[in-house]
Scaffold this motif. Structure first.
Motif, PDB file in Angstrom:
ATOM      1  N   ASP A 252       5.136 -17.240  32.680  1.00 43.16           N
ATOM      2  CA  ASP A 252       4.317 -16.400  31.787  1.00 43.16           C
ATOM      3  C   ASP A 252       3.156 -17.201  31.204  1.00 43.16           C
ATOM      4  O   ASP A 252       2.027 -16.702  31.125  1.00 43.16           O
ATOM      5  N   GLU A 253       3.436 -18.432  30.807  1.00 44.18           N
ATOM      6  CA  GLU A 253       2.386 -19.291  30.248  1.00 44.18           C
ATOM      7  C   GLU A 253       1.331 -19.604  31.312  1.00 44.18           C
ATOM      8  O   GLU A 253       0.134 -19.627  31.037  1.00 44.18           O
ATOM      9  N   ARG A 254       1.778 -19.817  32.541  1.00 49.12           N
ATOM     10  CA  ARG A 254       0.845 -20.089  33.644  1.00 49.12           C
ATOM     11  C   ARG A 254      -0.098 -18.904  33.833  1.00 49.12           C
ATOM     12  O   ARG A 254      -1.309 -19.071  33.972  1.00 49.12           O
ATOM     13  N   LYS A 255       0.444 -17.710  33.815  1.00 48.02           N
ATOM     14  CA  LYS A 255      -0.358 -16.498  33.975  1.00 48.02           C
ATOM     15  C   LYS A 255      -1.357 -16.360  32.833  1.00 48.02           C
ATOM     16  O   LYS A 255      -2.526 -16.020  33.042  1.00 48.02           O
ATOM     17  N   ARG A 256      -0.901 -16.638  31.597  1.00 46.81           N
ATOM     18  CA  ARG A 256      -1.794 -16.546  30.437  1.00 46.81           C
ATOM     19  C   ARG A 256      -2.970 -17.514  30.577  1.00 46.81           C
ATOM     20  O   ARG A 256      -4.120 -17.155  30.349  1.00 46.81           O
TER      21      ARG A 256
ATOM     22  N   GLU B 226      -6.968 -16.782  31.043  1.00 49.04           N
ATOM     23  CA  GLU B 226      -7.956 -17.363  30.133  1.00 49.04           C
ATOM     24  C   GLU B 226      -9.052 -18.099  30.918  1.00 49.04           C
ATOM     25  O   GLU B 226     -10.229 -18.005  30.586  1.00 49.04           O
ATOM     26  N   ILE B 227      -8.667 -18.813  31.959  1.00 49.58           N
ATOM     27  CA  ILE B 227      -9.658 -19.489  32.804  1.00 49.58           C
ATOM     28  C   ILE B 227     -10.582 -18.454  33.435  1.00 49.58           C
ATOM     29  O   ILE B 227     -11.801 -18.631  33.450  1.00 49.58           O
ATOM     30  N   ALA B 228     -10.010 -17.382  33.952  1.00 51.53           N
ATOM     31  CA  ALA B 228     -10.828 -16.322  34.556  1.00 51.53           C
ATOM     32  C   ALA B 228     -11.803 -15.751  33.538  1.00 51.53           C
ATOM     33  O   ALA B 228     -12.973 -15.477  33.864  1.00 51.53           O
ATOM     34  N   GLY B 229     -11.370 -15.587  32.297  1.00 49.77           N
ATOM     35  CA  GLY B 229     -12.250 -15.088  31.247  1.00 49.77           C
ATOM     36  C   GLY B 229     -13.379 -16.052  30.939  1.00 49.77           C
ATOM     37  O   GLY B 229     -14.532 -15.638  30.744  1.00 49.77           O
ATOM     38  N   VAL B 230     -13.074 -17.338  30.904  1.00 51.49           N
ATOM     39  CA  VAL B 230     -14.106 -18.352  30.647  1.00 51.49           C
ATOM     40  C   VAL B 230     -15.133 -18.341  31.770  1.00 51.49           C
ATOM     41  O   VAL B 230     -16.345 -18.382  31.519  1.00 51.49           O
TER      42      VAL B 230
ATOM     43  N   ALA C  87     -20.000 -26.471  26.909  1.00 51.15           N
ATOM     44  CA  ALA C  87     -18.850 -25.924  26.172  1.00 51.15           C
ATOM     45  C   ALA C  87     -17.932 -25.140  27.111  1.00 51.15           C
ATOM     46  O   ALA C  87     -16.702 -25.278  27.041  1.00 51.15           O
ATOM     47  N   HIS C  88     -18.508 -24.330  27.992  1.00 55.25           N
ATOM     48  CA  HIS C  88     -17.700 -23.584  28.964  1.00 55.25           C
ATOM     49  C   HIS C  88     -16.950 -24.547  29.882  1.00 55.25           C
ATOM     50  O   HIS C  88     -15.764 -24.354  30.171  1.00 55.25           O
ATOM     51  N   LEU C  89     -17.647 -25.565  30.353  1.00 57.25           N
ATOM     52  CA  LEU C  89     -17.042 -26.535  31.261  1.00 57.25           C
ATOM     53  C   LEU C  89     -15.895 -27.274  30.579  1.00 57.25           C
ATOM     54  O   LEU C  89     -14.820 -27.448  31.164  1.00 57.25           O
ATOM     55  N   GLU C  90     -16.099 -27.695  29.337  1.00 59.68           N
ATOM     56  CA  GLU C  90     -15.056 -28.416  28.610  1.00 59.68           C
ATOM     57  C   GLU C  90     -13.842 -27.521  28.378  1.00 59.68           C
ATOM     58  O   GLU C  90     -12.699 -27.961  28.555  1.00 59.68           O
ATOM     59  N   LEU C  91     -14.051 -26.284  28.005  1.00 62.26           N
ATOM     60  CA  LEU C  91     -12.939 -25.354  27.804  1.00 62.26           C
ATOM     61  C   LEU C  91     -12.176 -25.151  29.103  1.00 62.26           C
ATOM     62  O   LEU C  91     -10.938 -25.167  29.130  1.00 62.26           O
ATOM     63  N   ARG C  92     -12.896 -25.004  30.189  1.00 62.24           N
ATOM     64  CA  ARG C  92     -12.233 -24.820  31.485  1.00 62.24           C
ATOM     65  C   ARG C  92     -11.417 -26.061  31.858  1.00 62.24           C
ATOM     66  O   ARG C  92     -10.282 -25.945  32.332  1.00 62.24           O
ATOM     67  N   ARG C  93     -11.961 -27.239  31.606  1.00 60.39           N
ATOM     68  CA  ARG C  93     -11.213 -28.474  31.896  1.00 60.39           C
ATOM     69  C   ARG C  93      -9.930 -28.546  31.066  1.00 60.39           C
ATOM     70  O   ARG C  93      -8.886 -28.946  31.579  1.00 60.39           O
ATOM     71  N   GLU C  94     -10.016 -28.192  29.793  1.00 61.00           N
ATOM     72  CA  GLU C  94      -8.836 -28.206  28.930  1.00 61.00           C
ATOM     73  C   GLU C  94      -7.779 -27.231  29.438  1.00 61.00           C
ATOM     74  O   GLU C  94      -6.581 -27.553  29.479  1.00 61.00           O
ATOM     75  N   LEU C  95      -8.212 -26.049  29.821  1.00 57.91           N
ATOM     76  CA  LEU C  95      -7.270 -25.049  30.336  1.00 57.91           C
ATOM     77  C   LEU C  95      -6.655 -25.500  31.655  1.00 57.91           C
ATOM     78  O   LEU C  95      -5.456 -25.292  31.886  1.00 57.91           O
ATOM     79  N   GLU C  96      -7.448 -26.125  32.510  1.00 57.40           N
ATOM     80  CA  GLU C  96      -6.915 -26.616  33.786  1.00 57.40           C
ATOM     81  C   GLU C  96      -5.910 -27.743  33.560  1.00 57.40           C
ATOM     82  O   GLU C  96      -4.921 -27.853  34.287  1.00 57.40           O
ATOM     83  N   ALA C  97      -6.127 -28.565  32.536  1.00 60.96           N
ATOM     84  CA  ALA C  97      -5.154 -29.612  32.194  1.00 60.96           C
ATOM     85  C   ALA C  97      -3.848 -28.978  31.707  1.00 60.96           C
ATOM     86  O   ALA C  97      -2.754 -29.432  32.065  1.00 60.96           O
ATOM     87  N   GLN C  98      -3.958 -27.924  30.907  1.00 61.13           N
ATOM     88  CA  GLN C  98      -2.759 -27.204  30.453  1.00 61.13           C
ATOM     89  C   GLN C  98      -2.019 -26.602  31.638  1.00 61.13           C
ATOM     90  O   GLN C  98      -0.784 -26.640  31.701  1.00 61.13           O
ATOM     91  N   LEU C  99      -2.775 -26.053  32.572  1.00 65.41           N
ATOM     92  CA  LEU C  99      -2.178 -25.462  33.773  1.00 65.41           C
ATOM     93  C   LEU C  99      -1.432 -26.525  34.579  1.00 65.41           C
ATOM     94  O   LEU C  99      -0.325 -26.283  35.069  1.00 65.41           O
ATOM     95  N   ALA C 100      -2.006 -27.709  34.686  1.00 70.35           N
ATOM     96  CA  ALA C 100      -1.350 -28.804  35.406  1.00 70.35           C
ATOM     97  C   ALA C 100      -0.041 -29.200  34.711  1.00 70.35           C
ATOM     98  O   ALA C 100       0.961 -29.491  35.386  1.00 70.35           O
ATOM     99  N   GLU C 101      -0.020 -29.186  33.374  1.00 66.45           N
ATOM    100  CA  GLU C 101       1.209 -29.493  32.637  1.00 66.45           C
ATOM    101  C   GLU C 101       2.279 -28.430  32.887  1.00 66.45           C
ATOM    102  O   GLU C 101       3.459 -28.757  33.036  1.00 66.45           O
TER     103      GLU C 101
END
Length: 106
Positions: free
Chosen positions: A17-21, A25-29, A54-68
């Motif tokens: 569920d967290e992965r989907k969320r 969010e990445i798709a929205g960014v 700012a968009h790039l940094e947010l996407r990187r943060e979300l991708e790091a969360q996805l990797a976790e």
């Protein structure tokens, strides 16, 4: 944790569920970034660059969360989810509930 246990299945479901969320969010960014019109009239090129960064940094943060999340799902599959990577002791269930990708007890 036995990968076939009900606890492991529940953890995998929470993580999925967290992965989907995060994916949503990445798709929205990405959509927001592509929907933004450049404002590079006059001297506003810096504003465009700042917004793009700012968009790039947010996407990187979300991708790091996805990797976790993906790493936690792999730990569920391998039977090591919920085991502290430093001490080898079980991670407090309350910590896993609050922070499902936890690798340690702290």
């Amino acid at each position: 944790m036995n990968p076939d246990s009900s606890d492991a299945r529940a953890a995998a479901a929470r993580l999925t569920d967290e992965r989907k969320r995060i994916e949503d969010e990445i798709a929205g960014v990405v959509a927001d970034y592509h929907a933004d019109e450049p404002i590079t009239t006059g001297g506003d090129a810096a504003a465009d660059t700042t917004e793009a960064n700012a968009h790039l940094e947010l996407r990187r943060e979300l991708e790091a969360q996805l990797a976790e999340v993906d790493a936690a799902l792999q730990r569920v599959a391998s039977g090591t989810y919920g085991i502290d990577e430093v001490t080898g002791e079980p991670i407090d269930p309350a910590r896993l509930e609050a922070f499902p990708t936890a690798r340690t007890n702290i």
